[in-house]
Design a protein around this motif. Structure first.
Motif, PDB file in Angstrom:
ATOM      1  N   VAL A  23       0.855  -1.201   0.000  1.00 19.15           N
ATOM      2  CA  VAL A  23       0.000   0.000   0.000  1.00 19.15           C
ATOM      3  C   VAL A  23       0.883   1.240   0.000  1.00 19.15           C
ATOM      4  N   CYS A  24       1.906   1.230   0.859  1.00 17.55           N
ATOM      5  CA  CYS A  24       2.840   2.363   0.916  1.00 17.55           C
ATOM      6  C   CYS A  24       3.562   2.555  -0.415  1.00 17.55           C
ATOM      7  N   LEU A  25       4.007   1.466  -1.012  1.00 12.81           N
ATOM      8  CA  LEU A  25       4.778   1.554  -2.251  1.00 12.81           C
ATOM      9  C   LEU A  25       3.928   2.073  -3.405  1.00 12.81           C
ATOM     10  N   TRP A  26       2.695   1.570  -3.534  1.00 13.81           N
ATOM     11  CA  TRP A  26       1.842   2.057  -4.622  1.00 13.81           C
ATOM     12  C   TRP A  26       1.429   3.503  -4.399  1.00 13.81           C
ATOM     13  N   ALA A  27       1.291   3.906  -3.155  1.00 14.73           N
ATOM     14  CA  ALA A  27       1.019   5.320  -2.891  1.00 14.73           C
ATOM     15  C   ALA A  27       2.205   6.171  -3.335  1.00 14.73           C
ATOM     16  N   ARG A  28       3.429   5.740  -3.032  1.00 11.70           N
ATOM     17  CA  ARG A  28       4.615   6.469  -3.486  1.00 11.70           C
ATOM     18  C   ARG A  28       4.736   6.442  -5.008  1.00 11.70           C
ATOM     19  N   LEU A  29       4.168   5.411  -5.649  1.00 15.53           N
ATOM     20  CA  LEU A  29       4.143   5.351  -7.112  1.00 15.53           C
ATOM     21  C   LEU A  29       2.999   6.176  -7.691  1.00 15.53           C
ATOM     22  N   LEU A  30       2.295   6.907  -6.828  1.00 17.63           N
ATOM     23  CA  LEU A  30       1.244   7.858  -7.216  1.00 17.63           C
ATOM     24  C   LEU A  30       0.051   7.168  -7.876  1.00 17.63           C
ATOM     25  N   ASP A  31      -0.152   5.920  -7.520  1.00 16.63           N
ATOM     26  CA  ASP A  31      -1.258   5.149  -8.095  1.00 16.63           C
ATOM     27  C   ASP A  31      -2.243   4.811  -6.978  1.00 16.63           C
ATOM     28  N   GLY A  32      -3.175   5.720  -6.730  1.00 20.55           N
ATOM     29  CA  GLY A  32      -4.126   5.543  -5.642  1.00 20.55           C
ATOM     30  C   GLY A  32      -5.035   4.354  -5.832  1.00 20.55           C
ATOM     31  N   ASN A  33      -5.436   4.081  -7.074  1.00 16.69           N
ATOM     32  CA  ASN A  33      -6.330   2.951  -7.313  1.00 16.69           C
ATOM     33  C   ASN A  33      -5.639   1.617  -7.025  1.00 16.69           C
ATOM     34  N   HIS A  34      -4.360   1.527  -7.363  1.00 11.94           N
ATOM     35  CA  HIS A  34      -3.647   0.278  -7.074  1.00 11.94           C
ATOM     36  C   HIS A  34      -3.386   0.163  -5.567  1.00 11.94           C
ATOM     37  N   ALA A  35      -3.081   1.282  -4.916  1.00  8.79           N
ATOM     38  CA  ALA A  35      -2.919   1.252  -3.462  1.00  8.79           C
ATOM     39  C   ALA A  35      -4.205   0.781  -2.795  1.00  8.79           C
TER      40      ALA A  35
END
Length: 827
Positions: free
Chosen positions: A636-648
């Motif tokens: 969740v943290c990594l996808w948020a840092r990847l700026l992908d809220g839907n994947h997070a």
């Protein structure tokens, strides 16, 4: 008249429904008692923990105390490492990794103990008379007040039971009431899983008393002694002793029980205390006015909890029991469940990590076994650090203190680990415990990882970035310097590229696939090690300049940092996990250690290192989504840092996958919202809370970025109280239709506030002018400088196009508030 009454009843029902929804917004609630431990509800005040089952006829309170661990003061380093180290390195550099690994076992790994287990105290049982059948059952955990309540009706009588672990009084307090006088009758006794060195008795003060001793383990004598006392104050009826270990209450109107636990633990080197004396000291707080005790408890708890609020909206799901909402989360929109889960992580951190106490371990403070899973130790290759990821951002800085104290203590013990490699400074490996052991444990396949000190120091520096407190920095700077001194001595040049690398080591807890086979883990120069050592050196250089350290030391750090192995993009466009291009695109291992530089590190970002950013995304995509519970929290943290809220958000749905299984590695969430590895590991709860925070605001990449990874499902909302690096407090942010509307930010230490947002902004109604992508002049917000990565010749590369953002610099004054909006105020 009939129609009028129908309308009134309808209105009342609607209002009642709204009240119920509101009352349940910060409650875990259920319509049946807990049968399994993972259905019971956790209470804690940092020192003692209790799991409440809510059984009307046979209530149980499973008890823990934070210092009840097996063993006693010791360390577990291996002096053979000095002599064997050159040969181990030579074997690695010759490509003989399996031979090197075989040598690491006897030469580096502990030949004594692998670490001591976190243990339980026992269980308080209340067996009630006359309650054979019941109706209208309800139990909850109110995380807004840290109180567990059970309510039901039996024989026409309504019974209510309240329990809380008082923060000011350091007791478990239980209140039993009934709607009819003389209706409460029960017997009380303790049980414990210890088979020796225990004693059950009734104290001279007519209290239940359990005396016990934690276990010997792996040849280390168990020296922790504990005493649990239960005092029963009955209003009406009688209290009598019915055996040498049982008390009986008959026909009481109401009853208050007080449970205290004391141990002989003083600190990690001293167990000379008196357990009974400590328990009696806590029990002095018993017997006071219950209402005042309860109010004082709520006030003490809420000074932390109320700092942050999150409103994502609600719907009819809130009217359902929590376990049902978990089962339905992936298929039914339930934004409030995500908000509840976010706040539950904060609740658990407050309850398991109080200033002056021990750090939250692998299970926080909640464990019913003599040997918690993985001994319940502080696993330091991800897990204990993840416990504290939400501490600074979600305004629980005080809860960070026990972990920072652990770092200070292992830095002392860790001198022995550095010495075993003939190095200065300090280090430790992938586990420690309450005794602050620092040796390599669990064999060469898991234990040879001497780089934990760099990760620990990242917490020290990151805390400074949030506060700007130079007095604090002066206190922890010697620890950072000591960690650097270890690497100045320990790093070695690898022969192929002449890079300075950590060797031997491994990429926790994965193994490379070489020619389609996995045969070893011991290597040199893993990506995670390179990232962490670079992070340590860069941060320490910054700290040294603030401490007016001599330039010779900082120059030596910079010189070495320039010769560390760089990050590399491999043959299929991935961020390489190892120095060699060994990554297997079919590898779905739970650890994603090579993405440390993306989160929790600050070296990989969309705006300052787009090539590495895309390579990290490629690696994370290949790893897959569903995994063990804590791994999904990290993702969740990594996808948020990847700026992908839907994947997070997808990872949140994966983590909130229902389970009651306490075996295997299928991930998910238990009915009581505990994270499932399985079994229970609390780090997944904390990791997901941190990840949700990153979806709303990030401050690691040179700016305070508002709504960087908002998923479509959270179309509107309000968040309050999030802390950002640079000493900025996001007092409130509102958004509608996925777009920020207003944000109020308080500057606690002054300096330049750099804002990144997806919309043009107004400040106090006046339009702001964007600034160019120039370095921010606030040192607490500056990103780490990025070293040029190495890219495989045939690597498929594409630099993604990101949504346009706007950057603004605002000069702030100490204590002033700044209101930002996406339209003029008079609009």
């Amino acid at each position: 008249m009939t129609r009028k009454w129908l309308i009134l009843i309808f209105i009342f029902c609607c209002i009642s429904g709204k009240i119920t929804a509101h009352d349940n917004s910060l409650k875990l609630w259920y319509d049946k008692p807990a049968k399994q431990w993972v259905e019971a509800l956790p209470l804690g005040n940092g020192r003692i923990g209790a799991m409440v089952f809510g059984d009307p006829a046979h209530e149980r309170f499973q008890l823990n105390e934070e210092t009840v661990w097996g063993g006693s003061p010791h360390n577990n380093t291996n002096p053979n490492a000095k002599e064997a180290l050159p040969r181990i390195r030579r074997l690695i550099f010759e490509g003989k990794n399996k031979e090197a690994q075989e040598l690491c076992g006897p030469a580096i790994c502990s030949q004594s103990a692998n670490g001591m287990p976190y243990q339980t105290v026992g269980t308080l049982h209340l067996d009630f008379e006359g309650i054979n059948q019941y109706d209208d059952f309800y139990r909850d955990l109110d995380i807004e007040k840290a109180i567990a309540t059970t309510r039901f009706t039996a024989n026409g009588i309504t019974y209510i039971r309240e329990a809380f672990t008082s923060f000011p009084d350091r007791l478990l307090i239980i209140k039993l009431t009934a709607s009819k006088k003389k209706s409460i009758s029960f017997t009380a006794h303790y049980t414990t899983p210890y088979t020796e060195n225990t004693e059950f008795c009734i104290s001279p003060r007519k209290e239940l008393q359990l005396n016990g001793k934690a276990n010997d383990h792996e040849g280390i004598e168990g020296k922790i002694r504990f005493t649990a006392l239960t005092r029963i104050d009955n209003n009406g009826g009688t209290l009598k002793v019915t055996s040498d270990s049982t008390l009986q209450v008959k026909n009481a109107d109401s009853v208050t029980l007080y449970v205290s636990i004391g141990t002989n633990f003083i600190n990690y080197k001293d167990v000379s205390g008196d357990a009974l004396k400590a328990a009696r000291q806590y029990m002095k707080q018993a017997g006071k006015n219950y209402t005042k005790r309860k109010e004082a408890h709520i006030a003490a708890y809420q000074q932390y909890f109320n700092r942050v609020s999150l409103d994502l909206g609600s719907n009819d799901q809130i009217k359902k029991p929590t376990d049902r909402r978990v089962r339905e989360f992936s298929s039914v929109t339930d934004p409030q469940m995500a908000a509840l889960y976010f706040q539950f992580g904060r609740y658990l951190l407050i309850c398991s990590s109080q200033p002056g106490g021990q750090a939250a371990n692998l299970q926080g403070i909640w464990n019913y076994q003599l040997r918690a899973p993985w001994d319940g130790k502080y696993t330091t290759d991800i897990n204990v650090e993840m416990n504290y990821w939400p501490a600074e951002t979600t305004a629980l800085s005080e809860m960070h203190e026990p972990f920072l104290q652990l770092v200070k203590e292992v830095a002392i013990q860790g001198r022995e680990s550095a010495s075993m490699y003939s190095c200065r400074g300090w280090t430790l490996h992938h586990n420690t415990d309450i005794w602050r052991t620092t040796g390599a444990v669990d064999g060469a396949k898991y234990g040879v990882w001497p780089t934990c000190n760099a990760w620990f120091c990242q917490h020290l520096w990151d805390r400074y970035l949030f506060s700007g407190d130079k007095n604090y920095l002066a206190e922890v700077y010697p620890i950072m310097r000591g960690a650097c001194e270890f690497y100045l001595d320990f790093l070695v040049r690898e022969p192929k590229n002449n890079w300075l690398v950590v060797a031997p080591s491994y990429s926790p807890e994965n193994s490379p696939s070489v020619n389609g086979k996995r045969g070893f883990v011991i290597v040199a120069g893993t990506t995670m090690d390179n990232q962490m050592v670079y992070d340590l050196f860069y941060n320490t250089i910054q700290a040294a300049n603030l401490m007016n350290e001599n330039t010779a030391f900082t120059d030596s750090l910079q010189t070495v940092a320039n010769h560390l192995a760089p990050m590399q993009v491999g043959r299929w466009g991935q961020l390489q996990e190892w120095m060699e291009d060994w990554d297997n695109p079919q590898d779905h291992h739970r650890h994603v250690s090579h993405l440390w530089g993306l989160y929790p590190g600050r070296q990989i970002s969309a705006y300052h290192s787009p090539v590495l950013f895309e390579a990290a995304k490629t690696s994370l995509t290949a790893r897959g989504d569903h995994s063990t519970g804590w791994s999904m929290g990290w993702k969740v943290c990594l996808w948020a840092r990847l700026l992908d809220g839907n994947h997070a958000y997808k990872l949140i749905t994966e983590q909130l996958h229902p389970t009651t299984d306490e075996r295997g590695q299928n991930g998910g969430t238990y009915p009581n919202l505990f994270d499932a590895h399985p079994p229970f590991q609390i780090d997944g709860n904390f990791g997901c809370t941190a990840g949700i925070t990153e979806m709303f605001v990030q401050s690691h990449d040179g700016a305070v970025h508002l709504l960087p990874a908002l998923p479509d499902v959270w179309e509107r909302g309000v968040i309050k109280g999030i802390r950002c690096r640079g000493g900025f407090l996001l007092e409130e942010m509102k958004w509608e239709k996925g777009q920020m509307q207003t944000a109020t930010i308080c500057s606690t230490i002054g300096g330049t506030l750099r804002i990144r947002t997806g919309s043009p902004l107004y400040l106090n109604g006046e339009k702001l002018e964007p600034v160019e992508q120039a370095p921010c002049n606030n040192p607490l917000l500056q990103p780490q400088p990025i070293r040029k990565p190495l890219i495989a010749a045939n690597a498929p590369l594409s630099i993604p196009q990101y949504k346009e953002t706007y950057i603004y610099d605002i000069t702030t004054d100490v204590g002033k508030k700044y209101t930002l909006s996406t339209r003029p105020m008079n609009h």
